[in-house]
Enzyme design. Structure first.
Site, PDB file in Angstrom:
ATOM      1  N   LYS A 153       0.822  -1.218   0.000  1.00 28.61           N
ATOM      2  CA  LYS A 153       0.000   0.000   0.000  1.00 28.61           C
ATOM      3  C   LYS A 153       0.851   1.260   0.000  1.00 28.61           C
ATOM      4  O   LYS A 153       0.478   2.250  -0.611  1.00 28.61           O
ATOM      5  CB  LYS A 153      -0.937   0.005   1.223  1.00 28.61           C
ATOM      6  CG  LYS A 153      -2.062  -1.002   1.093  1.00 28.61           C
ATOM      7  CD  LYS A 153      -3.050  -0.848   2.232  1.00 28.61           C
ATOM      8  CE  LYS A 153      -4.147  -1.897   2.157  1.00 28.61           C
ATOM      9  NZ  LYS A 153      -4.914  -1.996   3.390  1.00 28.61           N
ATOM     10  N   LYS A 234      -8.256 -10.162  -7.927  1.00 27.11           N
ATOM     11  CA  LYS A 234      -9.440 -10.509  -7.146  1.00 27.11           C
ATOM     12  C   LYS A 234     -10.497  -9.400  -7.209  1.00 27.11           C
ATOM     13  O   LYS A 234     -10.156  -8.225  -7.420  1.00 27.11           O
ATOM     14  CB  LYS A 234      -9.083 -10.897  -5.714  1.00 27.11           C
ATOM     15  CG  LYS A 234      -8.604  -9.802  -4.830  1.00 27.11           C
ATOM     16  CD  LYS A 234      -8.436 -10.329  -3.395  1.00 27.11           C
ATOM     17  CE  LYS A 234      -8.421  -9.170  -2.427  1.00 27.11           C
ATOM     18  NZ  LYS A 234      -8.439  -9.548  -1.045  1.00 27.11           N
ATOM     19  N   LYS A 237     -13.120  -3.888  -3.666  1.00 30.18           N
ATOM     20  CA  LYS A 237     -13.920  -2.667  -3.509  1.00 30.18           C
ATOM     21  C   LYS A 237     -13.252  -1.492  -4.228  1.00 30.18           C
ATOM     22  O   LYS A 237     -13.890  -0.514  -4.540  1.00 30.18           O
ATOM     23  CB  LYS A 237     -14.021  -2.311  -2.022  1.00 30.18           C
ATOM     24  CG  LYS A 237     -14.918  -3.230  -1.216  1.00 30.18           C
ATOM     25  CD  LYS A 237     -14.826  -2.817   0.260  1.00 30.18           C
ATOM     26  CE  LYS A 237     -15.445  -3.819   1.187  1.00 30.18           C
ATOM     27  NZ  LYS A 237     -14.814  -3.835   2.505  1.00 30.18           N
TER      28      LYS A 237
END
Ligand code: AMP
Ligand code: TRP
Length: 387
Positions: A153, A234, A237
């Site tokens: 991240k 995958k 969101k």
């Protein structure tokens, strides 16, 4: 109660074998330590979900559907809406507040039952932050910099928030504050669980036995549902593609449209071959998990359909399976009073458990039993001498 624990131990055995085979359990979670733990700590299952967007089919099949099952087989389960984790990435306050309400309504619509589970909002129990501060003083910067999620991240950011770095410490506090013994998570959370195990062991050795060794329960479907637009990734969101995920409360026409547009390949037959045909295999997997049939059964039933026809058939199945959730969601989301009541009662029950662990920690590390109890003794002495 005891028999429930024993039964659920055997239910967890397969999930634990799976997590062991991934190398998830490090040396602090040896069989011996686990056996000792079983004797000392009753089974408590706990997990968390970030209120950063609508719950999609991947979250449902890879996590929430299992949570509902755990709640049916065990009486001590805790689900947390982790808004403090959510703010480690920028959030619009109004949107965050809406997402907390929507996620509460979705979890209830999926079958989380407040009479069987504790469902609460993380920030409503401030002891998470307090315990995280204590644990932050027991872990090291090199250990946190090695966390793969942090690396991944932070790579994309110019200015890295401190909260992103200490995120796993807060997660450790979430788990240990409730003395959770089992934590259902996706594979991507294994390193966070290892930090929780390490912290529990460090604390226990230094201050005496306080925390169980939390074990990850890896659902074999977690992370398995892929994006409809990029089947190598995958379903997430945060995808940049609008039509990549199906949200649980999407209306039927949206579900049909997104599945119709799902990326497949130039072969028209429906077969299951994730390596060679990831797009169509993802559709088969969604179908298979939703209906509890094997991928082979799904392919056999789809014989004679080309992939275009199969997508429409699957859309009907998904719409029907999600219909009760969507309908219940619509009722709940229009009843904010009830949702607030559920969260308020969850907070009260969570606070009760958390307060007891937090008092224990405070007294073990030297935060309590100092000034306050001395003052109490002095008061008592004064009282005795004045009588
Ligand atoms: P997240 O959306 O990353 O907060 O994930 C919440 C939970 O949903 C995780 O514990 C994962 O196990 C599960 N999950 C997220 N995405 C997927 C996916 N595409 N397929 C299956 N499970 C998923
Ligand atoms: N980090 C988890 C995720 O992204 C969410 C989470 C926060 C969590 N606290 C937790 C999961 C405690 C399990 C237990 O999925």
């Amino acid at each position: 109660m005891l028999s429930t624990i024993r039964n659920s131990r055997s239910v967890f055995a397969s999930a634990n074998r799976l997590s062991k085979s991934t190398g998830a359990l490090n040396r602090c979670n040896s069989e011996k330590a686990r056996k000792k733990d079983e004797a000392n700590y009753p089974v408590r299952i706990l997990s968390g979900i970030q209120p950063t967007g609508a719950i999609h089919l991947g979250n449902y099949l890879g996590a929430v559907r299992e949570w509902v099952r755990y709640q049916e087989i065990h009486e001590d389960v805790v689900w947390s809406i982790v808004d403090m984790h959510a703010i480690t990435a920028p959030q619009d306050p109004k949107e965050l507040q809406d997402n907390i309400i929507k996620i509460t309504a979705t979890l209830l619509a999926c079958g989380i039952d407040p009479s069987k589970s504790i469902l609460f909002q993380q920030s409503s129990v401030p002891m998470h932050a307090e315990l995280a501060w204590v644990f932050g003083s027991m872990t090291t910067m090199p250990r946190l910099s090695q966390q793969p999620q942090f690396k991944e991240k932070s790579e994309k950011l110019k200015d890295i928030p401190l909260g992103l770095f200490t995120y796993p410490v807060l997660q450790t506090a979430d788990i240990l504050l409730y003395k959770a013994t089992h934590v259902p998570v996706g594979e991507d959370q294994i390193q966070h669980l290892q930090l929780a195990q390490h912290t529990a062991q460090f604390f226990n050795v230094k201050y005496g036995n306080t925390f169980p060794m939390p074990e990850p329960l890896i659902n074999k479907s977690s992370g398995r549902i892929k994006s409809l637009r990029e089947p190598a990734k995958k379903m997430s969101k945060s995808s940049e593609y609008k039509k990549s995920s199906i949200n649980l409360v999407d209306p039927p026409e949206v579900i049909r449209e997104y599945l119709k547009k799902a990326v497949t390949d130039f072969t028209s037959e429906v077969t299951y071959d994730p390596a060679e045909r990831p797009g169509v295999s993802n559709l088969v997997i969604i179908h298979s998990i939703l209906t509890d049939k094997s991928p082979q059964e799904i392919c056999d039933e789809a014989q004679g359909l080309n992939t275009g026809q199969y997508k429409l058939h699957l859309a009907d199945v998904v719409i029907e399976k999600l219909r009760p959730i969507r309908e219940r969601y619509e009722e709940l989301v229009n009843d904010p009073g009830y949702l607030n009541e559920v969260l308020k009662s969850g907070t009260d029950r969570a606070t009760e458990i958390a307060s007891s662990s937090w008092s224990e920690v405070k007294s073990k590390i030297g935060f309590s039993g100092g000034i306050l109890s001395r003052t109490a003794k002095e008061v008592e002495r004064k009282h005795v001498t004045s009588v």
